[in-house]
Design an enzyme around this catalytic site. Structure first.
Site, mmCIF file in Angstrom:
data_model
loop_
_atom_site.group_PDB
_atom_site.id
_atom_site.type_symbol
_atom_site.label_atom_id
_atom_site.label_comp_id
_atom_site.label_asym_id
_atom_site.label_seq_id
_atom_site.Cartn_x
_atom_site.Cartn_y
_atom_site.Cartn_z
ATOM 1 N N CYS A 130 4.273 25.159 68.391
ATOM 2 C CA CYS A 130 3.444 25.975 69.288
ATOM 3 C C CYS A 130 4.188 26.282 70.587
ATOM 4 O O CYS A 130 3.592 26.318 71.666
ATOM 5 C CB CYS A 130 2.101 25.298 69.592
ATOM 6 S SG CYS A 130 1.065 25.138 68.151
ATOM 7 N N HIS B 137 3.888 25.078 76.115
ATOM 8 C CA HIS B 137 3.134 25.163 74.854
ATOM 9 C C HIS B 137 2.307 26.459 74.915
ATOM 10 O O HIS B 137 1.936 26.903 75.999
ATOM 11 C CB HIS B 137 2.215 23.935 74.797
ATOM 12 C CG HIS B 137 1.443 23.765 73.531
ATOM 13 N ND1 HIS B 137 0.337 24.516 73.227
ATOM 14 C CD2 HIS B 137 1.610 22.904 72.494
ATOM 15 C CE1 HIS B 137 -0.147 24.127 72.046
ATOM 16 N NE2 HIS B 137 0.610 23.150 71.584
ATOM 17 N N ASP C 294 -0.248 20.772 82.632
ATOM 18 C CA ASP C 294 -0.585 20.460 81.249
ATOM 19 C C ASP C 294 -0.020 19.072 80.967
ATOM 20 O O ASP C 294 1.182 18.910 80.776
ATOM 21 C CB ASP C 294 0.032 21.527 80.338
ATOM 22 C CG ASP C 294 -0.026 21.156 78.860
ATOM 23 O OD1 ASP C 294 -0.457 20.031 78.530
ATOM 24 O OD2 ASP C 294 0.375 22.000 78.030
#
Lengths: 414, 147
Positions: free
Chosen positions: A372, A131, A208
């Site tokens: 994104c 991302h 993440d």
């Protein structure tokens, strides 16, 4: 594992849906079919009540006054931190930093750890499926320090090339940062193996976890990572609150990144001393209600059980993959063997943006666009995809509604 | 807010078979438009001759609304003088953004886009080509962005 999952009593999805007031809404005269939990999940009443209850009865600033309300607010806020610690199985609440979300967590590490540690020529390794939030903060840190960003390639299924990853962990590599689950493709990364390989070489690791925590149990000590980041709103909690887990030894050696109240012990014009962990990284009045809401969301998810959630979502993913594959002209983007509960796809002759509008007219909410993750779109040579993402409150019937609408969309425009 | 009002037959037709699609051999003006939200990209080329749009072509990748809008625009502006084009821009802009305004009859086929104003998220798709046209006429070389 499979036998274990089958032994669990299945979720009562119809009853669970009653916990989410928004799921009773009609959109353009049709029942809402919410298939965009990967962008932001919905909140159960328990989360909404925890936050309004806090505002109605307990609000004051935290870590400040000696008065009753301040003490109650502090207890609730720190109680939420303990819930997060337990949720991630962190060793201590000193390792749990409240931030605005995954994006801020990664920026904190890039600016505090990154700027103080990185030297010209040092290398940061990320993957192609990240991302933007796990790309841009590192690009900024590289610009500031002269470090170099290395990108591990993926294959046509959306699987990270593990051999390439291992070969890119070199003597100059200081940090490896990667997703637990890809938001654009749904790929689950083998984070334990990736972390182990980095740690053997003395390389710091950041995961993440934004797309992982709503779908599976995460144990940061079992994974062995140095940092793990996630957002409250993807975990059925409020927006504006997220968590950075940092291993205490690593956090303790990092300089503060924002200065202000709460992060100091003493301030004088001859010098300032900083507060202990985790407060050193929490300058200013925090999002108290957000943290309390996140704590309530964790309680809610725990009450359902992440194993049962994962089992139901795998059924949904299998069902959706079968149903959508049968839609004429539909191609699934991201076909990794290990996927979390989302399906990215394109339909021949129908631009994703038109698809989003056509489905909305049927009450169906999906995400369309580049998610994104523009490098992922570039890799597959697509301007955009449509993405249906599932949570435990979704049903097979909703996937049927989606599949039927996709067939009509192709008839209309294709 | 009926879907059939957005995807009218004219729109579907111009999306499937865009008119004036491709490139010109010797354009006198050109510009690029980009809608980062949906990834739409548009390249527009013009030949101006004696203050008129003598020829126009476009290509790129976009949604049905942006493709049909660009196709309809090229048909509408071909042969028009620059002041006429400017006036048309204003009329189209009003049609796309003012929900209560009547649709003037002189818009002709462009009136097929009037359903877009009921879908605020899609107005940018329809207006991308017109902003790109403005940039081409102004001689701007920087790509037009809708964000």
């Amino acid at each position: 594992m499979a036998a274990e999952l089958q032994a669990l009593a299945p979720l009562d999805v119809a009853r669970i849906r009653e916990d989410f007031p928004i799921l009773a809404r009609a959109i353009r005269g049709k029942p809402l079919v919410y298939l965009d939990s990967g962008a932001s999940a919905q909140r159960p009443k328990a989360v909404i009540d925890a936050m309004s209850g806090y505002y109605e009865r307990h609000h004051a600033n935290v870590h400040r006054g000696v008065h009753t309300l301040s003490q109650e607010a502090t207890d609730l806020f720190e109680g939420a931190r303990e819930k997060v610690r337990r949720f991630l199985n962190a060793a201590s609440t000193r390792e749990i930093v409240f931030v605005r979300g995954t994006t801020e967590a990664i920026n904190l590490v890039a600016q505090s750890w990154g700027r103080s540690r990185l030297k010209p020529g040092d290398e940061i390794v990320i993957t192609w499926l990240e991302h933007h939030a796990n790309i841009v903060p590192w690009q900024m840190a590289c610009e500031q320090t002269g470090a170099v960003l290395k990108i591990v390639p993926i294959d046509r299924r959306g699987v990270v090339d593990h051999e390439a990853y291992l070969s890119m962990l070199g003597p100059r590599t200081k940090l490896a940062a990667f997703s637990h689950v890809s938001n654009a493709l749904g790929t689950v990364l083998p984070v334990r193996e990736m972390v182990a390989a980095a740690r053997e070489r003395g390389i710091v690791t950041l995961i993440d976890g934004a797309q992982a925590v709503p779908h599976q149990a995460v144990d940061v000590r079992e994974i062995g990572c140095d940092f793990y980041a996630f957002s409250g709103h993807k975990l059925f909690g409020p927006t504006g609150i997220g968590v950075l887990y940092g291993r205490e030894a690593v956090l303790a050696a990092m300089p503060p990144w924002q200065g202000g109240g709460d992060m100091i012990l003493t301030v004088s014009f001859s010098g300032t001393t900083y507060n202990e962990l985790p407060y050193r990284f929490e300058a200013g009045t925090p999002d108290i209600a957000g943290a309390i809401g996140l704590g309530a969301a964790i309680d809610y998810v725990d009450s359902l059980g992440l194993e049962r959630i994962a089992a139901w979502e795998h059924e949904l993913l299998d069902y959706a993959t079968r149903r959508l594959s049968a839609v004429p002209g539909l191609e699934i983007v991201g076909t990794a063997p290990d996927k979390a509960s989302l399906v990215s796809f394109t339909i021949e002759g129908v631009h994703p943006h038109d698809l989003g509008t056509i489905l909305d007219a049927e009450g169906i909410a999906i995400r369309t666009g580049h998610h994104c993750a523009m490098p992922v779109m570039e890799f597959f040579d697509l301007p955009a995809t449509a993405r249906a993402s599932f949570a435990f409150y979704n049903t097979r019937e909703e996937i049927d509604v989606l599949a039927a609408a996709l067939v009509r969309a192709r008839e209309m425009l294709g | 807010m009926d879907l059939a009002d957005l995807y009218r037959d004219v729109i579907v037709d111009h999306n499937r078979n865009p008119r004036n699609f491709g490139r010109l051999e010797h354009p006198s003006r050109a510009a690029d438009g980009h809608n980062p939200l949906c990834g739409d990209r548009l390249h527009l080329e013009l030949v101006l001759d004696g203050g008129r749009v003598a020829d126009v072509r476009f290509d790129g990748k976009g949604c049905a609304i942006s493709t049909a809008s660009a196709s309809l625009m090229t048909e509408a502006i071909k042969g028009k003088t620059l002041p006429e084009v400017e006036q048309l821009f204003g009329t189209v802009h009003d049609m796309l953004t003012r929900r209560d305004a009547p649709v003037p009859p002189e818009l002709g086929k462009l009136a097929a886009l009037s359903g877009v104003r009921e879908f605020p998220a899609r107005v940018k798709c329809a207006s991308l080509c017109w902003h790109t046209l403005n940039a081409a006429l102004a001689g701007d070389s920087a790509p037009v962005k809708t964000e």
